[in-house]
Design a protein around this motif. Structure first.
Motif: not given
Length: 158
Positions: A77-83, A86-89, A92-103, A150-155
């Protein structure tokens, strides 16, 4: 594909534990502390709760990261990061990185000592800041979860 099903199930379970904890801290624990419902020593009550949950949160975040990376790799699914479709991808990555950094960095190496002193000197200000920070994190988390489901269901908004 049983491996992907297992990875997705673990991923969702870990997100529920992680963000459920953020929600509980934001909407229940911190307001109760600030009202004095958990006793007059806000810092002591907060540390007792945080000490019990922080490792659950850290473990959940690691599981989310490992399973998310695995599913991205396994399903190519790497190509999803090029558009932006798939903003939600990205979210998810940014939120995860933020929490990793904080915790894993900010909380144990910086915030733990400074917040302790701040909470003793100015508990009202310290815990108001902590609650506002949690509201920000919870808001970002809810937007990300809604977008991912929503995005994983096509929205798409783009």
């Amino acid at each position: 594909m049983n491996d992907v099903i297992t990875a997705r199930a673990l991923h969702v379970l870990a997100v529920v534990i992680w963000i459920g904890g953020v929600s509980m801290a934001t909407t229940v624990v911190l307001p109760a502390l600030r009202r004095g419902d958990l006793g007059p020593n806000w810092l002591q009550a907060f540390q007792a709760i945080e000490r019990r949950f922080v490792w659950q949160a850290r473990t959940a975040i690691l599981v989310v990261g490992l399973t998310g990376f695995y599913m991205t790799w396994r399903l190519d699914l790497w190509d999803r990061f090029l558009t932006t479709t798939f903003w939600w991808m990205h979210a998810m990555l940014c939120l995860w990185l933020l929490f990793v950094f904080v915790l894993f960095i900010v909380e144990p190496f910086i915030l733990h000592r400074r917040f302790h002193r701040w909470a003793i000197d100015r508990p009202g200000v310290a815990f108001a800041w902590l609650q506002r920070s949690h509201w920000l994190l919870l808001t970002l988390s809810v937007i990300t979860i809604l977008g991912a489901v929503a995005g994983s269901q096509g929205w798409s908004v783009f």
